[in-house]
Structures are given as structure tokens and as C-alpha cells.
Scaffold this motif. Sequence first.
Motif, PDB file in Angstrom:
ATOM      1  N   ALA A   1     -31.989  34.394  16.404  1.00 20.88           N
ATOM      2  CA  ALA A   1     -33.334  34.251  16.980  1.00 20.88           C
ATOM      3  C   ALA A   1     -34.218  33.418  16.051  1.00 20.88           C
ATOM      4  CB  ALA A   1     -33.951  35.624  17.215  1.00 20.88           C
TER       5      ALA A   1
ATOM      6  N   ASP B   1     -31.920  44.173  29.747  1.00 15.45           N
ATOM      7  CA  ASP B   1     -32.935  43.129  29.667  1.00 15.45           C
ATOM      8  C   ASP B   1     -34.276  43.841  29.627  1.00 15.45           C
ATOM      9  OD1 ASP B   1     -34.815  41.104  29.895  1.00 15.45           O
ATOM     10  OD2 ASP B   1     -33.350  39.788  30.863  1.00 15.45           O
ATOM     11  N   ALA B   2     -34.860  43.831  28.445  1.00 15.42           N
ATOM     12  CA  ALA B   2     -36.047  44.648  28.197  1.00 15.42           C
ATOM     13  C   ALA B   2     -37.333  44.068  28.793  1.00 15.42           C
ATOM     14  CB  ALA B   2     -36.198  44.881  26.694  1.00 15.42           C
TER      15      ALA B   2
ATOM     16  N   SER C   1     -35.038  46.051  18.194  1.00 13.37           N
ATOM     17  CA  SER C   1     -34.834  44.915  17.294  1.00 13.37           C
ATOM     18  C   SER C   1     -34.673  43.654  18.142  1.00 13.37           C
ATOM     19  CB  SER C   1     -33.594  45.159  16.419  1.00 13.37           C
ATOM     20  OG  SER C   1     -33.415  44.077  15.526  1.00 13.37           O
ATOM     21  N   LEU C   2     -35.664  43.399  18.962  1.00 21.81           N
ATOM     22  CA  LEU C   2     -35.558  42.237  19.850  1.00 21.81           C
ATOM     23  C   LEU C   2     -36.908  41.561  20.001  1.00 21.81           C
ATOM     24  CD1 LEU C   2     -36.624  42.896  23.101  1.00 21.81           C
ATOM     25  CD2 LEU C   2     -34.852  44.618  22.728  1.00 21.81           C
TER      26      LEU C   2
ATOM     27  N   LYS D   1     -46.581  40.190  17.813  1.00 20.27           N
ATOM     28  CA  LYS D   1     -46.306  41.069  16.667  1.00 20.27           C
ATOM     29  C   LYS D   1     -47.556  41.886  16.308  1.00 20.27           C
ATOM     30  CE  LYS D   1     -41.958  40.143  15.924  1.00 20.27           C
ATOM     31  NZ  LYS D   1     -40.969  41.108  16.442  1.00 20.27           N
TER      32      LYS D   1
ATOM     33  N   GLY E   1     -28.017  39.564  12.783  1.00 19.18           N
ATOM     34  CA  GLY E   1     -29.435  39.933  12.823  1.00 19.18           C
ATOM     35  C   GLY E   1     -29.742  41.290  12.210  1.00 19.18           C
ATOM     36  N   TYR E   2     -31.011  41.639  12.281  1.00 21.94           N
ATOM     37  CA  TYR E   2     -31.455  42.920  11.740  1.00 21.94           C
ATOM     38  C   TYR E   2     -30.898  44.107  12.530  1.00 21.94           C
ATOM     39  CZ  TYR E   2     -34.617  40.774   8.358  1.00 21.94           C
ATOM     40  OH  TYR E   2     -35.132  40.077   7.291  1.00 21.94           O
TER      41      TYR E   2
ATOM     42  N   LEU F   1     -39.177  46.079  14.716  1.00 19.84           N
ATOM     43  CA  LEU F   1     -39.233  45.054  13.661  1.00 19.84           C
ATOM     44  C   LEU F   1     -40.419  44.130  13.931  1.00 19.84           C
ATOM     45  CD1 LEU F   1     -36.958  44.836  11.452  1.00 19.84           C
ATOM     46  CD2 LEU F   1     -36.159  45.981  13.471  1.00 19.84           C
ATOM     47  N   THR F   2     -41.235  43.938  12.908  1.00 20.32           N
ATOM     48  CA  THR F   2     -42.363  43.034  13.073  1.00 20.32           C
ATOM     49  C   THR F   2     -42.318  41.967  11.982  1.00 20.32           C
ATOM     50  OG1 THR F   2     -44.758  42.891  13.372  1.00 20.32           O
ATOM     51  CG2 THR F   2     -43.969  44.508  11.770  1.00 20.32           C
TER      52      THR F   2
ATOM     53  N   SER G   1     -31.307  34.718  11.168  1.00 23.33           N
ATOM     54  CA  SER G   1     -30.631  35.253  12.354  1.00 23.33           C
ATOM     55  C   SER G   1     -30.589  34.186  13.446  1.00 23.33           C
ATOM     56  CB  SER G   1     -31.401  36.458  12.883  1.00 23.33           C
ATOM     57  OG  SER G   1     -32.682  36.009  13.313  1.00 23.33           O
TER      58      SER G   1
ATOM     59  N   ALA H   1     -40.429  42.798   8.309  1.00 26.44           N
ATOM     60  CA  ALA H   1     -39.299  42.268   7.535  1.00 26.44           C
ATOM     61  C   ALA H   1     -39.572  40.846   7.076  1.00 26.44           C
ATOM     62  CB  ALA H   1     -38.037  42.318   8.392  1.00 26.44           C
ATOM     63  N   GLY H   2     -38.996  40.511   5.941  1.00 25.65           N
ATOM     64  CA  GLY H   2     -39.067  39.140   5.456  1.00 25.65           C
ATOM     65  C   GLY H   2     -38.114  38.257   6.249  1.00 25.65           C
ATOM     66  N   PRO H   3     -38.110  36.950   5.952  1.00 21.91           N
ATOM     67  CA  PRO H   3     -37.321  36.016   6.749  1.00 21.91           C
ATOM     68  C   PRO H   3     -35.805  36.161   6.559  1.00 21.91           C
ATOM     69  CG  PRO H   3     -38.347  34.881   4.897  1.00 21.91           C
ATOM     70  CD  PRO H   3     -38.881  36.286   4.888  1.00 21.91           C
ATOM     71  N   LEU H   4     -35.100  36.070   7.679  1.00 21.96           N
ATOM     72  CA  LEU H   4     -33.632  36.168   7.698  1.00 21.96           C
ATOM     73  C   LEU H   4     -33.111  35.102   8.668  1.00 21.96           C
ATOM     74  CD1 LEU H   4     -31.022  38.031   7.115  1.00 21.96           C
ATOM     75  CD2 LEU H   4     -31.510  38.984   9.368  1.00 21.96           C
TER      76      LEU H   4
ATOM     77  N   TRP I   1     -28.629  42.151  25.219  1.00 27.61           N
ATOM     78  CA  TRP I   1     -29.253  41.294  26.231  1.00 27.61           C
ATOM     79  C   TRP I   1     -28.192  40.790  27.200  1.00 27.61           C
ATOM     80  CZ3 TRP I   1     -31.269  35.668  25.638  1.00 27.61           C
ATOM     81  CH2 TRP I   1     -32.212  35.408  26.638  1.00 27.61           C
TER      82      TRP I   1
HETATM   83  N1  LIG Z   1     -35.240  36.947  11.358  1.00 28.57           N
HETATM   84  C1  LIG Z   1     -36.412  37.062  10.794  1.00 28.57           C
HETATM   85  O1  LIG Z   1     -36.783  36.278   9.914  1.00 28.57           O
HETATM   86  C2  LIG Z   1     -37.335  38.185  11.207  1.00 28.57           C
HETATM   87  C3  LIG Z   1     -38.421  38.530  10.369  1.00 28.57           C
HETATM   88  C4  LIG Z   1     -39.250  39.585  10.756  1.00 28.57           C
HETATM   89  C5  LIG Z   1     -38.996  40.253  11.942  1.00 28.57           C
HETATM   90  N2  LIG Z   1     -37.930  39.903  12.732  1.00 28.57           N
HETATM   91  C6  LIG Z   1     -37.717  40.642  13.973  1.00 28.57           C
HETATM   92  O2  LIG Z   1     -36.464  41.289  13.946  1.00 28.57           O
HETATM   93  C7  LIG Z   1     -36.084  41.570  15.282  1.00 28.57           C
HETATM   94  C8  LIG Z   1     -34.639  41.159  15.469  1.00 28.57           C
HETATM   95  O3  LIG Z   1     -34.535  39.756  15.388  1.00 28.57           O
HETATM   96  P1  LIG Z   1     -33.497  38.987  14.485  1.00 28.57           P
HETATM   97  O4  LIG Z   1     -34.267  37.942  13.748  1.00 28.57           O
HETATM   98  O5  LIG Z   1     -32.680  39.927  13.732  1.00 28.57           O
HETATM   99  O6  LIG Z   1     -32.640  38.150  15.533  1.00 28.57           O
HETATM  100  P2  LIG Z   1     -31.452  38.532  16.509  1.00 28.57           P
HETATM  101  O7  LIG Z   1     -31.118  37.284  17.228  1.00 28.57           O
HETATM  102  O8  LIG Z   1     -30.355  39.228  15.793  1.00 28.57           O
HETATM  103  O9  LIG Z   1     -32.102  39.617  17.473  1.00 28.57           O
HETATM  104  C9  LIG Z   1     -32.892  39.339  18.583  1.00 28.57           C
HETATM  105  C10 LIG Z   1     -32.198  40.000  19.745  1.00 28.57           C
HETATM  106  O10 LIG Z   1     -33.072  40.073  20.853  1.00 28.57           O
HETATM  107  C11 LIG Z   1     -32.262  40.000  21.992  1.00 28.57           C
HETATM  108  N3  LIG Z   1     -33.115  39.764  23.156  1.00 28.57           N
HETATM  109  C12 LIG Z   1     -33.911  38.699  23.413  1.00 28.57           C
HETATM  110  N4  LIG Z   1     -34.551  38.884  24.575  1.00 28.57           N
HETATM  111  C13 LIG Z   1     -34.156  40.103  25.050  1.00 28.57           C
HETATM  112  C14 LIG Z   1     -34.476  40.839  26.216  1.00 28.57           C
HETATM  113  N5  LIG Z   1     -35.311  40.384  27.134  1.00 28.57           N
HETATM  114  N6  LIG Z   1     -33.890  42.050  26.396  1.00 28.57           N
HETATM  115  C15 LIG Z   1     -33.013  42.529  25.475  1.00 28.57           C
HETATM  116  N7  LIG Z   1     -32.693  41.871  24.357  1.00 28.57           N
HETATM  117  C16 LIG Z   1     -33.259  40.660  24.146  1.00 28.57           C
HETATM  118  C17 LIG Z   1     -31.303  38.868  21.648  1.00 28.57           C
HETATM  119  O11 LIG Z   1     -30.170  38.856  22.470  1.00 28.57           O
HETATM  120  C18 LIG Z   1     -30.971  39.232  20.206  1.00 28.57           C
HETATM  121  O12 LIG Z   1     -29.846  40.094  20.168  1.00 28.57           O
HETATM  122  C19 LIG Z   1     -37.069  40.824  16.175  1.00 28.57           C
HETATM  123  O13 LIG Z   1     -38.081  41.707  16.605  1.00 28.57           O
HETATM  124  C20 LIG Z   1     -37.655  39.804  15.227  1.00 28.57           C
HETATM  125  O14 LIG Z   1     -38.928  39.339  15.619  1.00 28.57           O
HETATM  126  C21 LIG Z   1     -37.092  38.895  12.379  1.00 28.57           C
END
Ligand SMILES: NC(=O)c1ccc[n+]([C@@H]2O[C@H](COP(=O)([O-])OP(=O)(O)OC[C@H]3O[C@@H](n4cnc5c(N)ncnc54)[C@H](O)[C@@H]3O)[C@@H](O)[C@H]2O)c1
Length: 371
Positions: free
Chosen positions: A302, A151-152, A198-199, A268, A93-94, A248-249, A300, A295-298, A114
Motif C-alpha cells: 500500500a 471488502d470493508a 490494518s487497511l 487518519k 505489511g503491518y 493503524l494510523t 508495504s 506507525a512509522g514508514p514501512l 480484500w
Molecule cells: N506502510 C506505512 O508506512 C504505514 C505507516 C503508518 C500506518 N500505516 C497503516 O497500516 C495499515 C496497513 O497498511 P500497510 O502499509 O501495512 O499496507 P498493506 O498493503 O499490507 O495493507 C493494506 C491492506 O488493505 C487492504 N485493503 C484495501 N482496501 C480494502 C478494502 N476496501 N477492504 C478490505 N481490505 C482492503 C489491502 O488489500 C491490503 O491488504 C494501513 O492502515 C496503513 O495506513 C502504514
Amino acid sequence: MAPCAAAGAQMLAASPCISASQSMLASRAAVSRISPALGTSGFASCPRIAYSRPLGSSSVAVRAVSGESTPHGLPIDLRGKRAFIAGVADDNGYGWAIAKALAAAGAEILVGTWVPALNIFETSLRRGKFDESRKLPDGSLMEIAKVYPLDAVYDSPEDVPEEVKTNKRYSGSSKWTVKEAAESVKEDFGSIDILVHSLANGPEVTKPLLETSRSGYLAAMSASSYSYVSLLQHFLPIMNSGGASISLTYIASERTIPGYGGGMSSAKAALESDTRVLAFEAGRKGNIRVNTISAGPLGSRAAKAIGFIEKMIEYSYVNAPLEKELRADEVGNAAAFLVSPLASAITGSTVYVDNGLNTMAIAVDSPTVAS
Ligand SMILES: NC(=O)c1ccc[n+]([C@@H]2O[C@H](COP(=O)([O-])OP(=O)(O)OC[C@H]3O[C@@H](n4cnc5c(N)ncnc54)[C@H](O)[C@@H]3O)[C@@H](O)[C@H]2O)c1
């Protein structure tokens, strides 16, 4: 932000990867060292070439470098800084990419994981499963000084329902509410300089907003928006003046992305609005900068749970101004810049790191446009 221009500011806006032949045109030799933070895999296309414009000069200077350091470079330097990154539970992930970029720039890394994912993350880390992706540009491995359970969605122990306390995924860990995590970091390290959120979590993300329940919507807001308010609220007292925070949004906050449901688009939007208000409040209260990266799509973990991430990646590739894959390390590098002193006047901003997709009003691969 183009890979080779991650350091932004004084790096020249024109062609980020200046070719060696262009160096012939350089009117003044200014050697700069490629910062470790700039030397991630994303910089493979412009290795060992750095360029800079000395302050007060209009001339461009380019030269191949051999690793020597010089006062003319403009590296992202986070040596002596400590970062707490909430939301790292694997190397996809990010959060992980940001941790790596900050580590490459010299920061000490603490992560918040988490609780339900903690065991597997720590075990994988211990067994070397992430060793390949822990590699930094200088060949060393990223060190994580400490992993904190988190746990946020819970601010303090009084907020935790009995069934969660006794749940076997939680009962093996302690001090994982936001308040307790901040207290533990204070006890262990005294202070931090950088806070990364980043969650996100939305239990009904696959449901259209029109079909989302009140509890699903509020859960998305709690895990994905208020969690940031809470983190900053509790960590701000231990953040050193001049520090910075980012979250991250996603563009679904401002434009409709069918499929990104369950109130996640609303969450968001709240996160981006809160970024502006928190920037003011944290700026005045603690001299802390607050920004968010759209951020653009990745692909990950999630994002895969949402179900259509591969299509979004393909859509972005085909329609964005920069016709290339978006790598997590490009977001990591932008984050490193934003939390560094180079971004000292940037706060309250939503910064797009998405190959420019947000700027497009039409899809160029649309059959309507193509015909
Ligand atoms: N992947 C994408 O395409 C994308 C695009 C734009 C923004 N984002 C944002 O990037 C951020 C990171 O997401 P990601 O896509 O890298 O996935 P990711 O799975 O790597 O990260 C999400 C993390 O959130 C944690 N999490 C979930 N609920 C939680 C809680 N209650 N307390 C603590 N941790 C918790 C998960 O365990 C995970 O590690 C997020 O805010 C996501 O919305 C992702």
C-alpha cells in the motif's frame, strides 16, 4: 518502543538489552522465560537473556535463561484468544506482522482479505510462498485458521452496486461485506477476542488535498476510517468481554506530510478521533479496549503505491531519535502488547511506534540546521 522492551509494563525502562555482565549486579535472581512473542527476529540482539523486577521489589534481577518457565516472567500471553485481522493480503505489511506477533503469543488467527487480492493471497499461501515468513520464534509456522473475503467499504449486501457484484474479481467470492464477514466468523467460531484493522485505501492519495475530488476524499474516508467504525460495530457483538481492538494510523493526521494526499491525512485524523470515541462506547458497551498505533514508514504494498515511501524511510532513519530501520515486527510486538491483558488500562490511545520520529520538531539533516 524498543525491541527488547516490547512487553512494556513491568519490563524495566532503562536499557532494554541488559548485558550479561550487568547480570553480575543483580541482587536477586528472578528467572523469566522469553515469551515467544518477544522472541521474534527483532530480538536477535538480546537472545536468551531476560530480566524482570518482581512485584514489590526495587531490585533488578537478570539472568541468562534456558527456556524454563517461571512465575516471575511477564510474557505476552494470548493463548486461548482468537483474533480477526482485517487487511492481510501478503507478507509485507503491518497486518501480517501483527498476525505473526499475535500467533507467537498464542492467539488463533483469522484474517480478512480484500476480495480483489484474495485469490493470489490464498494461492500463495497454499503453494508455500509465505512459508519462510510464516516462521515463528519457536520454529513452527504461523497457522491461519481461516481466510475470509472482505471488502470493508460495504457494510451489507444491499450497499453493493451491481457493477461490483458482477465484476469478475468479486463474483467468485461471497459474503464479503462487513456484516456478512462478522456473521460468518460467528457461525464458524462463535466469538473473537481481538479485532485488528490494518487497511487503508485512497484512490487519489498521490494528489494534493487542494486537487482532491469530493469522491476521492470520501472514498479515502470510507475505506480508511469508516471501515473501522463498521468493523467494530459488526464485530463488537461477538467480542468477548475484556477483548481489545487496534487500528493503524500515520503521523500525517497531525502534521503535514506533503505527498500523503487525496484525503488520506483527513482519514487518519478521523480514525484517531474515532479511536477515542469508540474506546468510550465499546468500553461501556462490551468492556472492549480500543487503541490505534501510529506507525512509522514501512515499504508495504500500500505504501509503495503512494510513491515516496523509500524517501520517508530514509528520512525517518536519519532524523528519528532511534537511528535505525523500523521493522514491521516492532509494530507487531507493540500490537500484541496492546491487545494483551498487560495493557488492561490502556484504551483510547494513539501509541507511536516510529522510532520516536513524531517527537522531532526539526530535521537534523536539514542543511539549514547543519550549517
Ligand atoms: N506502510 C506505512 O508506512 C504505514 C505507516 C503508518 C500506518 N500505516 C497503516 O497500516 C495499515 C496497513 O497498511 P500497510 O502499509 O501495512 O499496507 P498493506 O498493503 O499490507 O495493507 C493494506 C491492506 O488493505 C487492504 N485493503 C484495501 N482496501 C480494502 C478494502 N476496501 N477492504 C478490505 N481490505 C482492503 C489491502 O488489500 C491490503 O491488504 C494501513 O492502515 C496503513 O495506513 C502504514
